[in-house]
Every structure is written in C-alpha cells, then in structure tokens.
Design a protein around this motif. Structure first.
Motif, PDB file in Angstrom:
ATOM      1  N   HIS A  58     -30.282  47.034  16.117  1.00  0.00           N
ATOM      2  CA  HIS A  58     -28.845  47.146  15.857  1.00  0.00           C
ATOM      3  C   HIS A  58     -28.346  45.924  15.090  1.00  0.00           C
ATOM      4  CE1 HIS A  58     -24.781  48.757  17.560  1.00  0.00           C
ATOM      5  NE2 HIS A  58     -24.598  48.147  16.396  1.00  0.00           N
ATOM      6  N   HIS A  60     -26.079  44.744  11.296  1.00  0.00           N
ATOM      7  CA  HIS A  60     -25.210  45.166  10.179  1.00  0.00           C
ATOM      8  C   HIS A  60     -25.228  44.093   9.105  1.00  0.00           C
ATOM      9  CE1 HIS A  60     -23.385  48.434  12.562  1.00  0.00           C
ATOM     10  NE2 HIS A  60     -23.322  47.577  13.562  1.00  0.00           N
ATOM     11  N   LYS A 149     -26.187  57.605  13.802  1.00  0.00           N
ATOM     12  CA  LYS A 149     -25.188  57.001  14.678  1.00  0.00           C
ATOM     13  C   LYS A 149     -23.855  57.683  14.458  1.00  0.00           C
ATOM     14  CE  LYS A 149     -22.974  52.597  15.819  1.00  0.00           C
ATOM     15  NZ  LYS A 149     -22.663  51.261  15.243  1.00  0.00           N
ATOM     16  N   HIS A 238     -24.833  49.362  22.162  1.00  0.00           N
ATOM     17  CA  HIS A 238     -24.069  48.201  22.677  1.00  0.00           C
ATOM     18  C   HIS A 238     -23.232  48.495  23.932  1.00  0.00           C
ATOM     19  CE1 HIS A 238     -20.860  50.027  20.381  1.00  0.00           C
ATOM     20  NE2 HIS A 238     -21.147  49.457  19.236  1.00  0.00           N
ATOM     21  N   ASP A 314     -26.337  43.876  17.715  1.00  0.00           N
ATOM     22  CA  ASP A 314     -25.117  44.243  16.989  1.00  0.00           C
ATOM     23  C   ASP A 314     -24.696  43.092  16.079  1.00  0.00           C
ATOM     24  OD1 ASP A 314     -23.060  45.814  16.103  1.00  0.00           O
ATOM     25  OD2 ASP A 314     -21.820  45.613  17.904  1.00  0.00           O
TER      26      ASP A 314
HETATM   27 ZN   LIG Z   1     -22.767  47.935  15.548  1.00  0.00          ZN
END
Ligand SMILES: [Zn+2]
Length: 458
Positions: A58, A60, A149, A238, A314
C-alpha cells in the motif's frame, strides 16, 4: 554474478536457523551450512538476521490528490523503501471518471518505468464502473494487475455506490481478481465535515473528529457483508480502529475469507498527535485518522492472532510547506497522507518483536510473506527458498537509530516519528540478486526495478 551471504540467522515466516545463502543471477539457488562456493560478493551476516525483503502492498508514489501530488515519485520513494528493507511495493493506479482502466494502467506504468529501484506492482483503483470497465477488469487480471481498490469514502471523487461495489465483487468471483476496500462511510463523514466547518472548527484535529471509528466499522461491516453475498474474499485496507477490527474478527470467526491490513501509524501514533501546537497536527492528517491510544492493544492482538494479516504503510507523503499548508484555514483541504515506506520494518521490529507483542516469524509473515500470498507474489517473493527471487535484507537487530526527516530518505520535510529511537535496522538490501543498499549507502540503479505481473488468488 554470484553472491554468498554467510553466517547469518535465516528467518522466514516459519523457520529460524543458522545458514548461508547462495544467490546466482536473480535467484536464491542454495541454502546450507558452511557453503564455500566461489562468489563475486561475500556478505558476512554474523549476528544479523537474513530476512526476505519487505513487501509493502500500500503505497502512493507520484499521486495527485487535493490539488497537489504526493512528494515521493517512484525513484525517491523506492530508494527510501529500499533503505528501510522493503524490496517490493504494490502501488495504486487510478482510473478517474470518464477514463478507461487501460489508460490508468499506462499512466502509472509511465510514472514507474525507468525510475523504480525495486520491483513494483499495481492495484487498480476503480472510480466508475460500467460494462466496458467490467470487461477491462478481466483483461487487467490477465496482465498481472489482479487486485482492485474501491472506495466507500470521498463522495464525488473516488466513492462507488453499493451496487457498483457489489458488481465489482461479483466480477472478481469470475476472473480470480480480488477487491481491496477503503472502508469509511463517506456520506456520513461529509455531513460531519460540513457541520464542523459551519461551526468554525477548522483546525487539523477536526479531521479526526469528523471521521469517527464507527463510520469505519460500519463501512467495514458493509464491505464484508457485500462480499459474503457475492461469495468472494475481501481485503480491508489501512484498518485503523478496534471497532472496525471487531467486524473483521466476527466475519473470520464465521469462516469468511475476510482479510485486513493495518499500518504502523495506527500502532505507534494516536489522536493526541492532532493536538500538537499550531498547525503541527496536519502532519498526521490521513484517512482513516489516528485513533485512541488505549485501543491500540486490540490491533496488536489482531496482528498476533491473524485477524489482521498484513502491515503496509499507506505511504503518501506531503510536505508541510506548500502542501499540508493548503489546509491552514480549513482542515478539509489538508492533503491526506503521511510518509512511512522507509520506517515500517524498524518500527514494527522495535515496537512489535522486541516487547514480545509478535514473534520474529510473525514479523516476517506480516511484512513480507502474507502480503506476497494474498497478492499473488508467493513463492517468487515473500520467503527465502531455492528458486525464489533473491530479495534479501540483512537486518541488524541490535543497531539503534533515531528517526528523523534529516537522515531518512523520503522526499518530505518532516517525519511523524521525529526523534523516536528504534532498535533494529537494515544493513544490506539485495533486490533480485543486485545490491541496492550496502552499509547504509544506496548502490542500486534508477530503473532497476521491474513491473510485477502478479498471479490470481489461490
Ligand atoms: Zn491509501
């Protein structure tokens, strides 16, 4: 090209033994004791652990959000990941409304190609579902993007309605893909946000106060219920709260294939961080928000007893300057996200294994093996075995370091753990047979990472 790692303690999700590991080309070929083959590079791992490289499912990198873009791109972000002992990431490509999944895949492939220094895969974020998109889901699964997702939050931007979510779940029942869910009730949260702003409540802490744990628990319950009706597995991303975990536990106790990850920030930071002076609380604005410290023990219990299967990060960094500052007068305009890809392994080792909350084997399972299994990378990744990719971390369980934005490598001007001491640190990192970190120095190659064509769930 041969590398021999000698005298270390090899640790996998199930084993721990003194052993030597021989790497030839990109693969692990031999594991044994007192190996004495000739090698181009010999690494002495005396008093160190030899671990499968971390897998962070996870992240970004280079992601547009709220009028800005996350501060790490695929080069800086994967260099930082490698420094922290992570050798594979699974990032998120985004289909914006009106676009095809194919377009999203091409866009994100371009962001990563030639930049990533470790291997990377993609989940596909679906923000609009129609017949054509459903057909594209099947095509993506064949191309190795095997997870999708969906969002139950961010109405008008990412959120899908329940019917679309249900259709996507049903589709994965046919194509072998899987659904990852951002589970928060976005409609309710939006009303709470508007009410807070109307009352002049604009400080960062209101980000947390308008996203109650029950809104996460409700969405988690609903996501699992929809997956149960569709008769497919579901993975909650998360997961932050004891309330949401209770929903996952209840489902698993009934034998349902419900899975969930949590992240270090939900284990080591808490609501109190939002009450730091001035605008400091913005550092911790992420969704879901940090929760009560008193309830963190439930998450540790979930990790220990397998109601939570993975620890991801995340990772979604935004600088305080010019990025988080967008929300100086309005918490709802603070870009959501925080850095974490580099600190995951040390934080979880220091705060999980050392105090005895989880075992060393469980640490490997949560940070590498289980993510590899759930996301179609095992046994190529996620373990140390003959035939597996030579993604290996030599980890020093006794080295202490102080976490600081000044010494870490993430491209962001603060660190949420600034000043925290952790014991347990990465020394040497090998990605598919190539040294990427050696004695605290980056020796890898920009573009050295490859796209991971992932398998379907088994
Ligand atoms: Zn995320």
């Amino acid at each position: 090209m041969r590398t021999l790692i000698k005298n270390g303690t090899v640790v996998t999700a199930t084993d721990q033994y003194q052993g030597d590991v021989l790497i030839e080309g990109e693969k692990i070929t031999v594991i044994g004791t007192a190996l004495d083959m000739a090698a181009d590079t010999v690494i002495d791992a005396t008093a160190k652990y030899v671990l499968p490289g971390g897998i962070d499912v996870h992240t970004h990198m280079d992601m547009p959000f709220g009028g800005t873009t996350s501060a790490d791109d695929f080069e800086t972000g994967t260099v930082a990941a490698a420094f922290g002992g992570t050798t594979s990431i699974v990032d998120f490509a985004i289909q914006y409304r009106g676009q095809t999944l194919h377009h999203a895949m091409e866009t994100w492939a371009k962001k990563a190609e030639g930049r990533a220094v470790i291997d990377y895969g993609f989940h596909m974020i679906i923000t609009e579902l129609n017949d054509q998109v459903e057909g594209e889901m099947d095509a993506l699964v064949r191309q190795g993007i095997t997870s999708f997702k969906l969002f139950m939050a961010y109405p008008g931007v990412f959120m899908l309605d329940d019917a679309s979510i249900f259709k996507a779940l049903l589709r994965t029942g046919k194509n072998g893909g899987s659904i990852c869910m951002h589970a928060e009730n976005g409609g309710v949260i939006d009303v709470l946000v508007q009410r807070a702003l109307a009352e002049g409540k604009t400080a960062p802490k209101y980000h947390a106060l308008t996203r109650p744990a029950r809104a996460e628990a409700e969405a988690t319950h609903r996501a699992i219920a929809l997956a149960e009706i569709a008769d497919v597995p579901i993975y909650i991303v998360h997961l932050s709260s004891a309330e949401a975990l209770a929903m996952v536990t209840e489902a698993r106790d009934r034998g349902l294939p419900a899975f969930a990850e949590t992240c270090p920030q939900y284990l080591f930071l808490s609501y109190e961080n939002y009450e730091e002076p001035g605008f400091e609380g913005a550092k911790y604005v992420m969704s879901p928000p940090l929760r009560e410290r008193a309830k963190q023990d439930s998450l540790w219990r979930g990790l220990a007893f397998n109601d939570l299967q993975c620890i991801s990060t995340d990772h979604c960094p935004f600088c305080m300057k010019e990025q988080k500052e967008l929300g100086t007068n309005d918490f709802s305009k603070i870009p959501n996200g925080a850095p974490g890809v580099e600190t995951r392994m040390s934080l979880v080792y220091d705060g999980g294994v050392r105090p005895g909350r989880i075992t060393l084997n469980r640490f490997v399972e949560l940070t590498s093996t289980s993510p590899a299994k759930i996301f179609g990378l095992f046994p190529r990744k996620g373990t140390i075995a003959p035939g597996s990719d030579a993604d290996i971390v030599v980890f020093d369980p006794n080295r202490t370091m102080t976490l600081s934005a000044k010494t870490l490598h993430m491209n962001v001007d603060y660190n949420p753990y600034e000043g925290r001491q952790v014991t347990g640190a990465t020394d040497t990192v090998i990605s598919r047979g190539n040294l990427v970190i050696e004695n605290g120095t980056f020796v890898g190659r920009k573009g050295g990472g490859s796209f991971l064509k992932r398998g379907t769930r088994t």
